[in-house]
Design a protein around this motif. Structure first.
Motif, PDB file in Angstrom:
ATOM      1  N   THR B 144       0.810  -1.219   0.000  1.00  0.00           N
ATOM      2  CA  THR B 144       0.000   0.000   0.000  1.00  0.00           C
ATOM      3  C   THR B 144       0.844   1.270   0.000  1.00  0.00           C
ATOM      4  OG1 THR B 144      -0.182  -0.140   2.401  1.00  0.00           O
ATOM      5  CG2 THR B 144      -2.002  -1.042   1.126  1.00  0.00           C
ATOM      6  N   ARG B 145       2.129   1.140  -0.154  1.00  0.00           N
ATOM      7  CA  ARG B 145       3.037   2.302  -0.167  1.00  0.00           C
ATOM      8  C   ARG B 145       2.825   3.136   1.102  1.00  0.00           C
ATOM      9  NH1 ARG B 145       1.715   5.131  -5.126  1.00  0.00           N
ATOM     10  NH2 ARG B 145       2.456   3.379  -6.306  1.00  0.00           N
ATOM     11  N   ALA B 146       2.875   2.461   2.248  1.00  0.00           N
ATOM     12  CA  ALA B 146       2.572   3.095   3.527  1.00  0.00           C
ATOM     13  C   ALA B 146       3.632   4.111   3.916  1.00  0.00           C
ATOM     14  CB  ALA B 146       2.468   2.013   4.612  1.00  0.00           C
ATOM     15  N   SER B 147       3.246   4.997   4.830  1.00  0.00           N
ATOM     16  CA  SER B 147       4.244   5.946   5.333  1.00  0.00           C
ATOM     17  C   SER B 147       3.961   6.227   6.799  1.00  0.00           C
ATOM     18  CB  SER B 147       4.293   7.207   4.474  1.00  0.00           C
ATOM     19  OG  SER B 147       3.045   7.758   4.231  1.00  0.00           O
ATOM     20  N   GLY B 148       3.455   7.382   7.170  1.00  0.00           N
ATOM     21  CA  GLY B 148       3.165   7.635   8.575  1.00  0.00           C
ATOM     22  C   GLY B 148       3.971   8.767   9.147  1.00  0.00           C
ATOM     23  N   ARG B 158       8.232   3.698  -0.282  1.00  0.00           N
ATOM     24  CA  ARG B 158       8.832   3.919  -1.606  1.00  0.00           C
ATOM     25  C   ARG B 158      10.334   4.143  -1.527  1.00  0.00           C
ATOM     26  NH1 ARG B 158       6.270   9.165  -4.328  1.00  0.00           N
ATOM     27  NH2 ARG B 158       7.580  10.131  -2.748  1.00  0.00           N
ATOM     28  N   HIS B 191       9.555  -0.380  -7.607  1.00  0.00           N
ATOM     29  CA  HIS B 191       8.586   0.688  -7.346  1.00  0.00           C
ATOM     30  C   HIS B 191       7.232   0.404  -7.986  1.00  0.00           C
ATOM     31  CE1 HIS B 191      12.023   3.060  -5.890  1.00  0.00           C
ATOM     32  NE2 HIS B 191      11.101   3.608  -5.151  1.00  0.00           N
ATOM     33  N   LEU B 192       7.216  -0.403  -9.028  1.00  0.00           N
ATOM     34  CA  LEU B 192       5.924  -0.750  -9.618  1.00  0.00           C
ATOM     35  C   LEU B 192       5.122  -1.645  -8.668  1.00  0.00           C
ATOM     36  CD1 LEU B 192       4.255  -0.336 -12.159  1.00  0.00           C
ATOM     37  CD2 LEU B 192       5.305  -2.389 -13.099  1.00  0.00           C
ATOM     38  N   GLY B 195       2.996  -0.353  -3.622  1.00  0.00           N
ATOM     39  CA  GLY B 195       1.772   0.415  -3.845  1.00  0.00           C
ATOM     40  C   GLY B 195       0.819  -0.223  -4.836  1.00  0.00           C
ATOM     41  N   SER B 196       1.114  -1.434  -5.295  1.00  0.00           N
ATOM     42  CA  SER B 196       0.227  -2.060  -6.282  1.00  0.00           C
ATOM     43  C   SER B 196      -0.907  -2.847  -5.612  1.00  0.00           C
ATOM     44  CB  SER B 196       1.021  -2.948  -7.241  1.00  0.00           C
ATOM     45  OG  SER B 196       1.588  -4.043  -6.554  1.00  0.00           O
ATOM     46  N   SER B 411      -4.932  10.342  -2.093  1.00  0.00           N
ATOM     47  CA  SER B 411      -4.486   9.593  -0.912  1.00  0.00           C
ATOM     48  C   SER B 411      -2.978   9.688  -0.756  1.00  0.00           C
ATOM     49  CB  SER B 411      -4.902   8.124  -0.969  1.00  0.00           C
ATOM     50  OG  SER B 411      -4.386   7.453   0.181  1.00  0.00           O
ATOM     51  N   GLY B 412      -2.542  10.126   0.407  1.00  0.00           N
ATOM     52  CA  GLY B 412      -1.113  10.184   0.682  1.00  0.00           C
ATOM     53  C   GLY B 412      -0.571   8.864   1.167  1.00  0.00           C
ATOM     54  N   GLU B 413      -1.445   8.049   1.828  1.00  0.00           N
ATOM     55  CA  GLU B 413      -0.913   6.811   2.380  1.00  0.00           C
ATOM     56  C   GLU B 413      -1.923   5.683   2.532  1.00  0.00           C
ATOM     57  OE1 GLU B 413       0.853   7.996   6.088  1.00  0.00           O
ATOM     58  OE2 GLU B 413      -1.056   8.041   7.123  1.00  0.00           O
ATOM     59  N   HIS B 414      -3.211   5.969   2.540  1.00  0.00           N
ATOM     60  CA  HIS B 414      -4.175   4.866   2.706  1.00  0.00           C
ATOM     61  C   HIS B 414      -4.313   4.021   1.446  1.00  0.00           C
ATOM     62  CE1 HIS B 414      -6.486   7.022   6.206  1.00  0.00           C
ATOM     63  NE2 HIS B 414      -5.206   6.841   6.461  1.00  0.00           N
ATOM     64  N   GLY B 415      -4.107   4.641   0.300  1.00  0.00           N
ATOM     65  CA  GLY B 415      -4.231   3.919  -0.954  1.00  0.00           C
ATOM     66  C   GLY B 415      -5.628   4.011  -1.552  1.00  0.00           C
TER      67      GLY B 415
END
Lengths: 458, 458
Positions: B144-148, B158, B191-192, B195-196, B411-415
């Motif tokens: 989900t390309r998480a951050s926080g 990423r 990177h593909l 977040g996929s 969406s910055g982080e939830h996806g």
């Protein structure tokens, strides 16, 4: 036939901005390294994204190759029209479109070079940190995933592009990313285009992250009794988490090259060239910590470059490593190659490269962005000496194998282009089929920089 | 039919690690937010990459949906089997495979959660910085390309994944990236896949970058008379280049939620929660610089959390924002949504969100990783109140439109998952067709998390 048909339509579209004169074709067929002159069939000088879209519609219909051309500083033949077709010179698309100082980013056209960009940014107090040495174009740097001396601190193009505009093979104009610093929506087409070497789309606009010019900058040099000591000093520095802005290794041959080419007058021992960025206090703290680490590895000759002029002179010399390497041999040409390995294996990789050069009777420098585990071997070659060229190729293959054996990659920053295709199967294995699937989906007629990066399927 | 056929073959493969009991199905059909219970047809508990490869071969042949399941902390329904099929529970693949301390990386299986990972790393002096709040699994965070909270300093998933192993739709096992810190070879499949959301491949191994535990850490809080003052303080802090480790905004409603849920006893005004990382001297310098900036915006109530215990208590409270938001309303459920905008537009976006909540008669908190321009609205809702749910949906749409209007992302982080698909065309435009081309090339039978991320083509 197809190419001729495309050229006649493009002449109608671009008028005198489609050029077929020999001098211009030759200029666009040259390169900085050992690849032979490869003139395209025509050179186009587009001025807008819409024009590039129209060009690609024509070329896609005619199955005519299109290869973007920036500053021609690529080192693996990326900009050469090896299948003929159109060289798309981005020199007329080199404007800054918008400086968003408050968001620490800038929107540029692909043809602008990094030095001019930084000149234009100076008044804002911001700078674009990526520095591959050559005054490359931003579009080319994006397309080859460039990095350079400051990547250890600021990352590569991969980490410094927020958004792209690109024209795809059929002329579709897309935008990827946004001006937000992160996103979790959709497949990461920005990173897919970064490093795609013009094979998936033509980059027509780049939004770059910028950095504040540091309050304090300090450069320094020191030298070591052996490459191993120098590299081990680098390894411990990185492992200590010291936020080096630059940490460059020059082996004794590279120093000899600088002495010969630039009259550097340096003792011919392995050197580290360093730079620290931060607050005044932070820079002094970093520098002192580094000196302590370096002392453990017998560093000597610590010299600092405190003024802007002294610093600029140091890095200007460093950036001439390509020519200084060439100057060491009789052939006058340079076969540059690079690899990148995990930092813990760096000494092993560098020493193996030096041994391979000796074994093969080659004159080679080692210089590199060693904080990333990335280094270059610069082989001085005569392209008219087939035996030397064969030994250079053997060296390059041995170095690539070393990098893969140590868990690294066959190129940290030069890319694949023509020269590294033969290692793609070894490095990527079954993943290569998925790269081919992307290429087939995005560019089914294979007009975008054909014959580059992906080796022909068996 | 196809699903039933797959289940019978999978039962042969996995034995009692293929489960169809109601309780287990229900457990895997739950989510943290407002999506209804969506049990899969079966749950598989694979133990090896090779087993996942065998599972996908069966499911691909039978056209049976497969959805990876980590810690079920996704907030847009990413792990729900909305087309039926198999939930692939990665809980038995949660080992650390190798800690490469000298290269500042670690190789893990996808099922390990970030808190356990950091517990296991503690003795090395290294840590994995990404902190989305929930004790998410690393595989889910990658997908989900998480951050926080710490992304402002250390980047998101990423920037912190070096390499992946993944099983593709037809069972092919691929490796992407390498243990080198950078590479310029080939399309960026790492990177593909990041977040996929499980739609391109099942991530089976992740190589994560690690950071040295900072010599000094200091947390602090302060409050402001208005959200606008707080946000403007954040904007200037980021523009000044201060390397904040955390800078979190809580609006007055969020503070009220913490007072109610955690007995925080904080004045009900907008707060910033902060953290500084560095050397002892560096942290004090950063903290002093921040205090100067904050003073210009009328900050008051400056309090520091100097001990590890005080810091942990602060962030433990912050991480309960989801439940604290839910506690504010009668419905007891939370509809969480997030956007990310350029930092210069942050105040505008936050104030618009607050106005929209009031206009729509909703109880909403604002809490966010504002140093990135990323913030959350937490709507307290009763899923059984269709009118309130309709207003919550209207709020979410208005917020997404605000983000896009300001140059940001929905969406910055939830996806994307289920909830944000309706904004994909507005955000990505013609680029969406290229995302679909990738999906079609990688997963032609559409078995990998079908119905997620990419909206159905018209």
């Amino acid at each position: 036939m197809a190419i001729a048909g495309a050229i006649s339509q493009l002449a109608g579209l671009l008028g005198d901005r489609l050029v077929t004169s020999g001098a211009v074709l030759d200029q666009h067929g040259q390169n900085e390294t050992y690849y032979p002159l490869t003139p395209p069939d025509a050179v186009g000088f587009p001025e807008t994204t819409e024009e590039i879209s129209a060009i690609l519609k024509i070329c896609n219909a005619e199955t005519c190759p299109v290869v973007p051309y920036g500053a021609a500083s690529s080192l693996e033949g990326q900009h050469l029209c090896t299948s003929g077709g159109i060289s798309l010179d981005m020199g007329r698309m080199s404007n800054i479109l918008k400086i968003n100082a408050e968001d620490l980013n800038v929107v540029v056209q692909p043809g602008i070079t990094r030095i001019r960009l930084n000149e234009e940014l100076r008044a804002t107090g911001l700078f674009f940190p990526i520095d591959p040495g050559a005054d490359a174009s931003i579009g080319g740097m994006a397309a080859t995933r460039a990095s350079g001396t400051t990547a250890v601190r600021y990352g590569t193009m991969r980490e410094n592009i927020l958004a792209l505009e690109a024209v795809m093979a059929d002329g579709t104009i897309i935008r990827t990313g946004s001006h937000a610093r992160k996103s979790s929506t959709g497949y990461d087409l920005t990173h897919l285009l970064i490093g795609s070497e013009g094979t998936l789309g033509i980059i027509t606009e780049v939004t770059l992250r910028l950095q504040g010019i540091p309050e304090a900058i300090k450069a320094a040099t020191c030298r070591f009794a052996s490459v191993e000591d120098a590299v081990n000093c680098v390894i411990l520095t990185i492992q200590s988490g010291l936020p080096m802005a630059r940490i460059e290794l020059l082996d004794e041959m590279m120093v000899r090259g600088f002495n010969k080419y630039s009259g550097a007058g340096l003792p011919e021992e392995p050197h580290l060239f360093l730079e620290f960025h931060g607050t005044q206090a932070g820079v002094e703290e970093q520098s002192a910590t580094f000196e302590e680490i370096a002392a453990d590895y017998g560093a000597k000759g610590w010299e600092t470059a405190d003024t802007t002029e002294a610093r600029n002179a140091l890095w200007a010399m460093r950036h001439k490593s390509h020519y200084a390497s060439a100057a060491l041999g009789a052939g006058g040409h340079i076969w540059p190659t690079d690899v990148c390995v995990p930092i813990s294996r760096l000494a092993e990789a560098v020493l193996q490269a030096q041994r391979d050069a000796v074994r093969l009777g080659l004159t080679s420098t080692i210089v590199g962005h060693v904080g990333d585990g990335n280094f270059h071997a610069g082989l001085s070659v005569d392209p008219n000496d087939p035996d030397e060229m064969a030994r250079a190729e053997e060296f390059t293959s041995a170095l690539a194998e070393t990098a893969l054996r140590l868990g690294g990659t066959v190129s940290g920053e030069h890319g694949v282009g023509l020269g590294k295709q033969k290692f793609m199967t070894a490095e990527h294995g079954p993943a290569l089929a998925y790269m081919r699937a992307i290429k087939a989906g995005f560019d089914p007629s294979n007009i975008l920089n054909p014959g580059k990066m992906l080796p022909a399927a068996n």
